[in-house]
Scaffold this motif. Structure first.
Motif, PDB file in Angstrom:
ATOM      1  N   GLU A  56       0.826  -1.217   0.000  1.00  0.00           N
ATOM      2  CA  GLU A  56       0.000   0.000   0.000  1.00  0.00           C
ATOM      3  C   GLU A  56       0.858   1.264   0.000  1.00  0.00           C
ATOM      4  OE1 GLU A  56      -3.514   1.003   0.367  1.00  0.00           O
ATOM      5  OE2 GLU A  56      -3.559  -0.852  -0.780  1.00  0.00           O
ATOM      6  N   HIS A  57       1.880   1.269   0.818  1.00  0.00           N
ATOM      7  CA  HIS A  57       2.742   2.445   0.950  1.00  0.00           C
ATOM      8  C   HIS A  57       3.527   2.724  -0.334  1.00  0.00           C
ATOM      9  CE1 HIS A  57       5.458   5.362   2.768  1.00  0.00           C
ATOM     10  NE2 HIS A  57       6.461   4.675   2.275  1.00  0.00           N
ATOM     11  N   ASN A  58       3.978   1.676  -1.001  1.00  0.00           N
ATOM     12  CA  ASN A  58       4.881   1.846  -2.138  1.00  0.00           C
ATOM     13  C   ASN A  58       4.205   1.930  -3.499  1.00  0.00           C
ATOM     14  OD1 ASN A  58       7.764   1.806  -1.136  1.00  0.00           O
ATOM     15  ND2 ASN A  58       6.848   0.106  -0.026  1.00  0.00           N
ATOM     16  N   VAL A  59       2.995   1.430  -3.656  1.00  0.00           N
ATOM     17  CA  VAL A  59       2.373   1.334  -4.974  1.00  0.00           C
ATOM     18  C   VAL A  59       1.790   2.664  -5.470  1.00  0.00           C
ATOM     19  CG1 VAL A  59       0.026   0.648  -4.314  1.00  0.00           C
ATOM     20  CG2 VAL A  59       1.057  -0.251  -6.415  1.00  0.00           C
ATOM     21  N   THR A  60       1.630   3.610  -4.590  1.00  0.00           N
ATOM     22  CA  THR A  60       1.060   4.907  -4.967  1.00  0.00           C
ATOM     23  C   THR A  60       1.864   5.529  -6.108  1.00  0.00           C
ATOM     24  OG1 THR A  60       0.272   5.258  -2.727  1.00  0.00           O
ATOM     25  CG2 THR A  60       0.437   7.208  -4.121  1.00  0.00           C
ATOM     26  N   GLY A  61       1.158   5.948  -7.155  1.00  0.00           N
ATOM     27  CA  GLY A  61       1.793   6.590  -8.295  1.00  0.00           C
ATOM     28  C   GLY A  61       2.137   5.653  -9.433  1.00  0.00           C
ATOM     29  N   TYR A  62       1.917   4.363  -9.240  1.00  0.00           N
ATOM     30  CA  TYR A  62       2.215   3.380 -10.287  1.00  0.00           C
ATOM     31  C   TYR A  62       0.921   2.847 -10.893  1.00  0.00           C
ATOM     32  CZ  TYR A  62       7.003   3.455  -8.662  1.00  0.00           C
ATOM     33  OH  TYR A  62       8.266   3.865  -8.320  1.00  0.00           O
ATOM     34  N   GLN A  63       1.009   2.393 -12.126  1.00  0.00           N
ATOM     35  CA  GLN A  63      -0.143   1.818 -12.821  1.00  0.00           C
ATOM     36  C   GLN A  63      -0.077   0.293 -12.879  1.00  0.00           C
ATOM     37  OE1 GLN A  63       0.180   3.718 -16.616  1.00  0.00           O
ATOM     38  NE2 GLN A  63      -0.427   5.701 -15.824  1.00  0.00           N
ATOM     39  N   GLN A  64       1.110  -0.249 -12.643  1.00  0.00           N
ATOM     40  CA  GLN A  64       1.294  -1.696 -12.709  1.00  0.00           C
ATOM     41  C   GLN A  64       2.155  -2.154 -11.537  1.00  0.00           C
ATOM     42  OE1 GLN A  64       3.071  -2.024 -16.624  1.00  0.00           O
ATOM     43  NE2 GLN A  64       1.090  -2.547 -17.509  1.00  0.00           N
ATOM     44  N   LEU A  65       1.909  -3.392 -11.125  1.00  0.00           N
ATOM     45  CA  LEU A  65       2.610  -3.953  -9.974  1.00  0.00           C
ATOM     46  C   LEU A  65       2.916  -5.420 -10.231  1.00  0.00           C
ATOM     47  CD1 LEU A  65       3.455  -3.879  -6.910  1.00  0.00           C
ATOM     48  CD2 LEU A  65       1.052  -4.413  -6.395  1.00  0.00           C
TER      49      LEU A  65
END
Length: 143
Positions: A56-65
């Protein structure tokens, strides 16, 4: 987008275990739109919430994971609950994601995700290729 957490993984040690059993989470940017989060060690009831929080903390601002769990030595059902929550939250945010399970995760998925609702890939390269092919529908959300 630079990612400052790459050099400082979150390490959580299970009570009564030595340091080799801890779960460590690391994030690395693969592109301006794609984040890789990898875990080593164990994910169980004592740290599945930490895994969820780390994503949750790190995925902000990305479109893919891409979540790489291929190097885990243990994966409990609490870890699957965290993956389910990640699935719901990514779907709501429009983030496409792929899971790279190892043997421990695949064992739990056979029971907890028998319908194969979570998109998986055999390795990170395959996961990135799957993301490049287009969005995956992980969850049908009610409007």
């Amino acid at each position: 987008m630079s990612l400052a957490t790459t050099a400082a993984p979150l390490a959580v040690t299970r009570p009564g275990r030595d340091h080799t059993d801890r779960g460590e989470f690391r994030a690395r940017e693969l592109s301006a739109t794609t984040l890789l989060i990898a875990a080593v060690g164990e994910v169980d009831a004592s740290n599945s919430g930490d895994m969820l929080g780390y994503v949750e903390h790190n995925v902000t601002g990305y479109q893919q994971l891409v979540i790489d769990l291929s190097r885990l030595t243990f994966f409990g059902t609490d870890g699957f609950s965290a993956l389910h929550t990640i699935n719901v939250r990514c779907s709501r945010r429009g983030i496409d994601w792929v899971l790279v399970p190892g043997p421990e995760v695949a064992r739990v998925l056979r029971v907890c995700d028998s319908e194969g609702l979570l998109t998986t890939a055999g390795n990170i390269v395959s996961a990135v290729a799957a993301l490049a092919r287009g969005p995956h529908t992980h969850l049908q959300l009610a409007k």
